[in-house]
Design a protein around this motif. Structure first.
Motif, PDB file in Angstrom:
ATOM      1  N   CYS A  63      19.973   1.041   3.712  1.00  0.00           N
ATOM      2  CA  CYS A  63      19.372  -0.256   4.040  1.00  0.00           C
ATOM      3  C   CYS A  63      19.823  -1.318   3.030  1.00  0.00           C
ATOM      4  CB  CYS A  63      17.844  -0.140   4.025  1.00  0.00           C
ATOM      5  SG  CYS A  63      17.000  -1.714   4.306  1.00  0.00           S
ATOM      6  N   TYR A  69      18.306  -3.992   2.100  1.00  0.00           N
ATOM      7  CA  TYR A  69      17.242  -4.843   1.585  1.00  0.00           C
ATOM      8  C   TYR A  69      16.664  -4.328   0.262  1.00  0.00           C
ATOM      9  CZ  TYR A  69      17.753  -7.651   5.782  1.00  0.00           C
ATOM     10  OH  TYR A  69      18.245  -8.469   6.760  1.00  0.00           O
ATOM     11  N   CYS A  70      15.504  -3.715   0.246  1.00  0.00           N
ATOM     12  CA  CYS A  70      14.873  -3.521  -1.073  1.00  0.00           C
ATOM     13  C   CYS A  70      15.417  -2.305  -1.827  1.00  0.00           C
ATOM     14  CB  CYS A  70      13.354  -3.449  -0.930  1.00  0.00           C
ATOM     15  SG  CYS A  70      12.729  -1.805  -0.551  1.00  0.00           S
ATOM     16  N   GLY A  92      15.972   1.969  -1.091  1.00  0.00           N
ATOM     17  CA  GLY A  92      17.233   2.623  -0.712  1.00  0.00           C
ATOM     18  C   GLY A  92      17.104   3.565   0.471  1.00  0.00           C
ATOM     19  N   CYS A  93      16.376   3.143   1.498  1.00  0.00           N
ATOM     20  CA  CYS A  93      16.191   4.017   2.665  1.00  0.00           C
ATOM     21  C   CYS A  93      17.513   4.270   3.382  1.00  0.00           C
ATOM     22  CB  CYS A  93      15.221   3.368   3.651  1.00  0.00           C
ATOM     23  SG  CYS A  93      13.570   3.168   2.981  1.00  0.00           S
ATOM     24  N   CYS A 132      10.913   0.177   7.455  1.00  0.00           N
ATOM     25  CA  CYS A 132       9.996  -0.963   7.573  1.00  0.00           C
ATOM     26  C   CYS A 132      10.621  -2.000   8.518  1.00  0.00           C
ATOM     27  CB  CYS A 132       9.708  -1.538   6.188  1.00  0.00           C
ATOM     28  SG  CYS A 132      11.020  -2.584   5.548  1.00  0.00           S
ATOM     29  N   PRO A 180       8.051  -1.297   1.158  1.00  0.00           N
ATOM     30  CA  PRO A 180       7.141  -0.600   2.092  1.00  0.00           C
ATOM     31  C   PRO A 180       7.268   0.923   2.102  1.00  0.00           C
ATOM     32  CG  PRO A 180       8.091  -2.531   3.127  1.00  0.00           C
ATOM     33  CD  PRO A 180       8.796  -2.372   1.813  1.00  0.00           C
ATOM     34  N   LEU A 181       8.484   1.456   1.947  1.00  0.00           N
ATOM     35  CA  LEU A 181       8.579   2.921   2.013  1.00  0.00           C
ATOM     36  C   LEU A 181       8.154   3.573   0.693  1.00  0.00           C
ATOM     37  CD1 LEU A 181       9.335   4.649   4.507  1.00  0.00           C
ATOM     38  CD2 LEU A 181       9.770   2.220   4.738  1.00  0.00           C
TER      39      LEU A 181
HETATM   40 FE1  SF4 Z   1      14.873  -1.175   3.662  1.00  0.00          FE
HETATM   41 FE2  SF4 Z   1      12.263  -1.331   4.113  1.00  0.00          FE
HETATM   42 FE3  SF4 Z   1      13.330   0.919   3.122  1.00  0.00          FE
HETATM   43 FE4  SF4 Z   1      13.147  -1.230   1.605  1.00  0.00          FE
HETATM   44  S1  SF4 Z   1      11.444  -0.054   2.420  1.00  0.00           S
HETATM   45  S2  SF4 Z   1      14.942   0.073   1.787  1.00  0.00           S
HETATM   46  S3  SF4 Z   1      13.510  -2.880   3.076  1.00  0.00           S
HETATM   47  S4  SF4 Z   1      13.693   0.029   5.125  1.00  0.00           S
END
Ligand code: SF4
Length: 688
Positions: free
Chosen positions: A16, A18-19, A22-23, A51, A184-185
């Motif tokens: 991912c 974004y945050c 690291g999903c 998320c 979120p994760l």
């Molecule tokens: Fe992406 Fe959401 Fe996972 Fe963060 S928590 S890495 S933004 S999917």
């Protein structure tokens, strides 16, 4: 997802964008286009869950707004140019300015949303090509204090334990982190732990979504962390709850700490937390067999950021909560590669793996490896220092995938500063607010269009895989740096792939030498330190000894000091800033997702019910918020989640929170005070 035919779909496992959790996810590709996202069950980080940002991260990739050709400003207007023309100009101007004014006249700003390989090659270009250490990354304005503070306390500036390890804990202390929205994760792991019956305490001035999930929420006055932590430690010591054996065998400086906290028995006047509540906090943390601390920007984005981090380090060591499953001190990293950008040496005083530029033996090692002489020993200018130095001494700047005109404190100051430069290059995927100030704009590639790695907040090196081609003439960013190095006549940049860049880094970086491309390619990858190819990686740090030179953790006696700017008669409100679950950084990517834009299309500020009533403010009306630096007109959201006298606004919007924020710096990490400034609020009355 689009309505592409199932038989044409290709699934590309990647990380991912974004945050910093690291999903892992699958980008779904059809006919050369990313058309959706599907869970990647083999990722141990998120177990197939995502998320809203992760689920929609494909939507911006093929936006018609993508930059597709290099742009050169001529007579105040941007014109399309060839790559040769644009890179010739960048090489010529940087060389001219550097030859005339020296290495301190250049600034290099590296993004935390780009892969490790690109962070590494950019800092190498700055150091080899221009002998400058004026290279920094945007961790400076989120987790610079974590790097500084955890290094001082534990000898390593990184999270001590992996995310899922909260499930091994007996008590979870979440301090200054709204993980449910910002990570979120990681928030999901906390929720899983709570379902298992593990108590969760959230310490936050705001009743955030994470506070709402907790068993116990401690509201305290904004930015009074040190007083509150010191008071907890006072009561732990007073009630003889500290871990004497751990302190004796594994730490130093305890007497200094003990003496300092003696005057913190009662901190209610400063923190707003009654002494009996502090005692309860202290007892709960100290009584747990294994207690973990999770924190985020509520701790770091203050002029006391480094001291706040060291205070949490003190608390953890006081109760022996370091070096085994279920314990530790863990900063949640905001952007996808905040950890990696620092690890790669995009920092003004260290090479990759935090090897210090000031040490002659380290410079010699890098000079030999890179085939150069004369690498600088001085501490370069940080991200926001570079902005203040625009014009003198910095004449030319290279901004890679950052948007300072929106994301740095005091936007008006940033814009005025960028105007003072003789030459500005911005390399990005969209024409951001910062591009307006550029002389050359170079079109780069998104996460979906290149190979490489992101290092998550738990030090896990996650693979990023190319799924589609960049649009038009846009190029993969590492390739742009290779081409520029060629124009500058530099040796040691003849890379044909990101994997070759990773190997170049690995060879000079002992803590990552064992993280080979083959190992990183497997689901789960490895956590650094990973010094040899046989080494299993290190999910938990400081097991037998700390990473410091003498192997000991260090207690610091730290006195509370107030923020740089506090509310007064003229500016009677305290503004706190933060993140929303639906947006990322300055929204250049997330606002191009229909779903995310729909959720939060416009900036808003949370204001307490009583304050709104006094000022005659109604829900969802535009109000004016002013500070000494500027003003903004967000929608009002009336809530008791913030205390009277306190406002909360997200940082994502142009002409928003950063029109107001303060540039005052933490003296140790140079972190600006993004989380706390004094503002005034006005109802906007229609002109008659
Ligand atoms: Fe992406 Fe959401 Fe996972 Fe963060 S928590 S890495 S933004 S999917």
């Amino acid at each position: 997802m689009s309505n592409a035919k199932p038989e044409t779909l290709k699934y590309v496992p990647t990380t991912c964008p974004y945050c910093g959790v690291g999903c892992g996810l699958n980008l779904i590709v059809s006919d050369g286009k990313a058309v959706g996202v599907a869970p990647w069950q083999r990722s141990p980080i998120n177990e197939g869950k995502l998320c809203p940002k992760g689920m929609t991260c494909w939507e911006f990739i093929h936006s018609p707004d993508r930059l597709t050709k290099p742009l050169i400003k001529k007579n105040g207007k941007f014109e399309e140019a060839s790559w040769d023309e644009a890179l010739d100009l960048v090489a010529k101007k940087f060389k001219e300015i550097s030859d005339k004014n020296g290495p301190r006249s250049l600034g290099f700003q590296v993004s935390c949303r780009t892969p490790n390989e690109e962070c590494y090659i950019m800092q190498k270009l700055a150091r080899v090509g221009f002998k400058t250490n004026n290279v920094d990354n945007c961790a400076r304005i989120c987790h610079g204090p974590s790097v500084a503070g955890l290094s001082l306390s534990f000898g390593s500036g990184a999270a001590t334990n992996p995310f899922e390890d909260v499930l091994n804990s007996d008590f979870i202390l979440v301090w200054g982190s709204n993980a449910v929205e910002a990570h979120p994760l990681a928030g999901r792991r906390i929720a899983q732990a709570k379902l298992k019956g593990i108590p969760v305490m959230v310490v936050d001035p705001r009743y955030s979504p994470t506070a709402k999930l907790a068993d116990t929420w401690i509201r305290f006055n904004p930015s009074t962390h040190i007083a509150l932590i010191n008071s907890m430690m006072y009561w732990i010591i007073k009630e003889n709850l500290h871990d004497k054996e751990f302190i004796e065998k594994r730490t130093k400086g305890f007497e200094d700490l003990k003496k300092t906290v003696e005057s913190y028995a009662d901190v209610e006047k400063v923190t707003g937390v009654p002494t009996e509540t502090v005692k309860d906090m202290a007892r709960k943390y100290a009584a747990a067999k294994n207690a973990v601390i999770i924190y985020c920007l509520g701790i770091t984005e203050l002029t006391t950021g480094t001291d706040n981090v060291r205070s949490l380090g003190n608390l953890s060591m006081l109760c022996g909560n370091i070096g085994r499953p279920g314990v530790g001190v863990n900063p949640l990293r905001g952007q996808n590669n905040v950890q990696g950008a620092c690890d790669m040496g995009a920092y003004p005083n260290v090479y990759s793996g935090y090897q210090k530029c000031e040490l002659p033996e380290m410079r010699k090692k890098m000079e030999d490896a890179w085939g150069v002489t004369g690498l600088p020993d001085w501490y370069g200018s940080t991200l926001t220092e570079q902005i203040t130095q625009c014009g003198d001494p910095i004449k030319a700047m290279y901004i890679f995938a950052l948007n300072p005109a929106v994301s740095y404190p005091d936007s008006n100051h940033v814009k005025r500063s960028l105007e003072k430069l003789d030459f500005l290059v911005v390399q990005d995927i969209f024409f951001t607010e910062t591009c307006e100030y550029a002389d050359v704009v170079l079109p780069g590639a998104s996460f979906a269009e290149k190979d490489g790695t992101f290092t998550s907040g738990e030090r896990r090196i996650n693979r990023v895989r190319k799924a589609v081609n960049p649009p038009g003439e846009a190029k993969e960013d590492w390739e742009i740096f290779v081409l520029l190095a060629k124009k500058l006549g530099l040796k040691g940049f003849d890379f044909k792939s990101p994997q070759e860049i990773w190997d170049d880094m690995r060879k000079v970086t002992p803590s990552m030498f064992g993280a080979t491309n083959a190992r990183i390619d497997k689901p789960g990858s490895v956590h650094w330190p990973c010094p040899t190819e046989e080494h299993p990686g290190t999910p938990i740090l400081h097991k037998e000894k700390f990473a410091s030179a003498d192997g000991l953790g260090t207690f610091f006696g730290i006195e509370y000091r107030p923020p740089a700017e506090v509310a007064d008669a003229e500016y009677p409100f305290t503004l706190m800033t933060g993140r929303l679950i639906f947006h990322y950084h300055t929204r250049t990517q997330t606002d191009r997702s229909k779903v995310l834009h729909y959720e939060v299309p416009e900036n808003y500020v949370q204001i307490n019910t009583e304050d709104a009533k006094k000022l005659g403010i109604k829900e969802d009306e535009h109000i004016k918020v002013r500070s000494r630096r500027g003003e903004t007109t967000p929608l009002a959201r009336i809530t008791d989640d913030v205390a009277p006298g306190v406002l909360y606004m997200a940082m994502h919007f142009p002409n928003g929170a950063n029109n107001l924020t303060n540039t005052a710096l933490d003296p140790m990490s140079k972190m600006p005070e993004l989380k706390h400034c004094a503002v005034a609020v006005e109802k906007i009355t229609e002109a008659k």
